[in-house]
Design a protein around this motif. Sequence first.
Motif, PDB file in Angstrom:
ATOM      1  N   THR A   2       0.339  -0.894   0.049  1.00 56.17           N
ATOM      2  CA  THR A   2      -0.110   0.317  -0.010  1.00 56.17           C
ATOM      3  C   THR A   2       0.840   1.067   0.092  1.00 56.17           C
ATOM      4  OG1 THR A   2      -1.824  -0.626   1.249  1.00 56.17           O
ATOM      5  CG2 THR A   2      -1.482   1.506   1.019  1.00 56.17           C
ATOM      6  N   VAL A   3       0.381   2.083  -0.849  1.00 55.33           N
ATOM      7  CA  VAL A   3       1.088   4.147  -0.663  1.00 55.33           C
ATOM      8  C   VAL A   3       0.740   3.803   0.040  1.00 55.33           C
ATOM      9  CG1 VAL A   3       1.193   6.084  -2.340  1.00 55.33           C
ATOM     10  CG2 VAL A   3       1.222   3.375  -3.392  1.00 55.33           C
ATOM     11  N   LYS A   4       1.332   4.660   1.059  1.00 54.41           N
ATOM     12  CA  LYS A   4       1.143   5.493   2.146  1.00 54.41           C
ATOM     13  C   LYS A   4       1.890   6.915   2.054  1.00 54.41           C
ATOM     14  CE  LYS A   4       3.745   4.631   6.200  1.00 54.41           C
ATOM     15  NZ  LYS A   4       4.511   3.665   7.290  1.00 54.41           N
ATOM     16  N   GLN A 200      11.719  18.456   1.041  1.00 51.53           N
ATOM     17  CA  GLN A 200      11.208  17.969   1.686  1.00 51.53           C
ATOM     18  C   GLN A 200      11.896  16.060   1.688  1.00 51.53           C
ATOM     19  OE1 GLN A 200       6.850  17.405  -1.446  1.00 51.53           O
ATOM     20  NE2 GLN A 200       8.887  18.006  -2.275  1.00 51.53           N
ATOM     21  N   VAL A 201      11.986  14.894   2.722  1.00 53.60           N
ATOM     22  CA  VAL A 201      12.354  14.683   3.385  1.00 53.60           C
ATOM     23  C   VAL A 201      11.408  12.762   3.484  1.00 53.60           C
ATOM     24  CG1 VAL A 201      14.090  16.057   4.358  1.00 53.60           C
ATOM     25  CG2 VAL A 201      12.792  14.955   6.062  1.00 53.60           C
ATOM     26  N   VAL A 202      12.067  12.013   3.444  1.00 60.38           N
ATOM     27  CA  VAL A 202      11.862  10.900   4.063  1.00 60.38           C
ATOM     28  C   VAL A 202      12.432   9.923   4.399  1.00 60.38           C
ATOM     29  CG1 VAL A 202       9.916   8.731   3.327  1.00 60.38           C
ATOM     30  CG2 VAL A 202       9.688  10.846   2.567  1.00 60.38           C
ATOM     31  N   GLN A 203      11.885   9.082   5.944  1.00 58.26           N
ATOM     32  CA  GLN A 203      12.759   8.109   6.231  1.00 58.26           C
ATOM     33  C   GLN A 203      12.864   7.072   5.834  1.00 58.26           C
ATOM     34  OE1 GLN A 203      12.794   7.694  10.369  1.00 58.26           O
ATOM     35  NE2 GLN A 203      14.680   7.477  10.934  1.00 58.26           N
ATOM     36  N   VAL A 204      13.868   5.832   5.541  1.00 61.76           N
ATOM     37  CA  VAL A 204      13.424   4.979   5.238  1.00 61.76           C
ATOM     38  C   VAL A 204      13.669   4.554   6.030  1.00 61.76           C
ATOM     39  CG1 VAL A 204      14.687   3.158   3.576  1.00 61.76           C
ATOM     40  CG2 VAL A 204      14.313   5.463   2.399  1.00 61.76           C
ATOM     41  N   VAL A 205      13.815   3.107   7.035  1.00 67.35           N
ATOM     42  CA  VAL A 205      13.391   2.576   7.705  1.00 67.35           C
ATOM     43  C   VAL A 205      13.590   0.909   7.595  1.00 67.35           C
ATOM     44  CG1 VAL A 205      12.586   1.846  10.284  1.00 67.35           C
ATOM     45  CG2 VAL A 205      12.066   3.848   9.121  1.00 67.35           C
ATOM     46  N   SER A 220       9.948   0.383   2.481  1.00 66.28           N
ATOM     47  CA  SER A 220      10.290  -0.253   1.075  1.00 66.28           C
ATOM     48  C   SER A 220       9.829   0.886  -0.048  1.00 66.28           C
ATOM     49  CB  SER A 220       9.163  -1.483   1.132  1.00 66.28           C
ATOM     50  OG  SER A 220       9.008  -1.403  -0.286  1.00 66.28           O
ATOM     51  N   PHE A 221      10.671   0.988  -0.775  1.00 63.20           N
ATOM     52  CA  PHE A 221      10.228   2.104  -1.860  1.00 63.20           C
ATOM     53  C   PHE A 221       8.605   2.067  -2.145  1.00 63.20           C
ATOM     54  CE2 PHE A 221      14.710   3.257  -1.121  1.00 63.20           C
ATOM     55  CZ  PHE A 221      14.781   4.567  -1.076  1.00 63.20           C
ATOM     56  N   ASP A 222       7.813   0.563  -2.416  1.00 64.98           N
ATOM     57  CA  ASP A 222       6.977   0.564  -3.127  1.00 64.98           C
ATOM     58  C   ASP A 222       5.148   1.303  -2.012  1.00 64.98           C
ATOM     59  OD1 ASP A 222       8.338  -0.755  -4.226  1.00 64.98           O
ATOM     60  OD2 ASP A 222       7.052  -2.941  -3.810  1.00 64.98           O
ATOM     61  N   GLN A 223       5.791   1.598  -0.724  1.00 65.75           N
ATOM     62  CA  GLN A 223       5.052   2.956  -0.318  1.00 65.75           C
ATOM     63  C   GLN A 223       4.560   3.993  -0.553  1.00 65.75           C
ATOM     64  OE1 GLN A 223       6.520   1.134   3.669  1.00 65.75           O
ATOM     65  NE2 GLN A 223       5.274   0.000   4.438  1.00 65.75           N
ATOM     66  N   ILE A 224       5.892   4.581  -1.466  1.00 69.75           N
ATOM     67  CA  ILE A 224       6.155   5.682  -1.472  1.00 69.75           C
ATOM     68  C   ILE A 224       5.573   5.894  -3.562  1.00 69.75           C
ATOM     69  CG2 ILE A 224       8.434   6.637  -2.510  1.00 69.75           C
ATOM     70  CD1 ILE A 224       8.447   9.063  -0.374  1.00 69.75           C
ATOM     71  N   ALA A 225       4.491   7.900  -3.716  1.00 71.09           N
ATOM     72  CA  ALA A 225       4.481   7.422  -5.071  1.00 71.09           C
ATOM     73  C   ALA A 225       5.029   9.025  -5.590  1.00 71.09           C
ATOM     74  CB  ALA A 225       3.430   7.453  -5.537  1.00 71.09           C
ATOM     75  N   VAL A 226       6.421   8.887  -6.411  1.00 72.84           N
ATOM     76  CA  VAL A 226       6.555  10.062  -7.135  1.00 72.84           C
ATOM     77  C   VAL A 226       5.934  11.123  -8.099  1.00 72.84           C
ATOM     78  CG1 VAL A 226       8.731  11.671  -7.156  1.00 72.84           C
ATOM     79  CG2 VAL A 226       8.409  10.284  -5.204  1.00 72.84           C
TER      80      VAL A 226
END
Length: 229
Positions: A2-4, A200-205, A220-226
């Motif tokens: 799922t895209v978060k 803009q920032v995103v933490q990869v955990v 996972s990068f699957d959780q984000i849409a750019v």
Amino acid sequence: MTVKYRFFAGLVLVDIEGTISPISFVRDTLFAYSCEHLASFLAERGHEPAVAAILEETREQSGDADALRALLAWQEQDIKAPPLKKLQGLIWERGYTEGAYKAPLYPDVLGALEAWKAIGLPVHVYSSGSVKAQELFFRYSTVGDIRARFAGFHDTGVGNKQVPASYGRIIEIAGIPASSALFFSDNAGELAAASDAGLQVVQVVKDGTVADARFPQISSFDQIAVDPA
């Protein structure tokens, strides 16, 4: 998956260690290789102009006339001194070309890179490793030579990764507003600095990274849409 989150950006900026590749590769493979071969590499190639220049830069920055001793101390203490990073890049090049190792990517990374390239979104790298080391990493990756997926490489020549001005320099080089750049990293200090610079920032955990609630987080990068800004 799922895209978060959905972001609009004109440029994606990524860290390497812990973000698109396991920290263990750098720590257990690359660092171990440079520790084992640093002294012998200098004995073999210390006379070459490029290596001699690194040794002189080491003496100047460390204040130690014994460049080898200073380099070994920096390496043992994991001090990200530019001369050491340059030398490590040369040592790692030999390991890559001799087939001693390949650089691993997390399974979700290649798909994200291809998706961003497909929509014309430039991707830059910002790592404490030298630009040469970064290019080697992506040339000799486990999924082949993927250097063409990236539009720019940046190292500590633009500044410390936990200083906002460093991100300002990258944005200036890219020629875009800070607010249209999206930075991915596992490191909270780096994310805070980039955020302070207006990115803009995103933490990869991943791999036991300590999550910081100040930032959006993905595993996972699957959780984000750019989308292109």
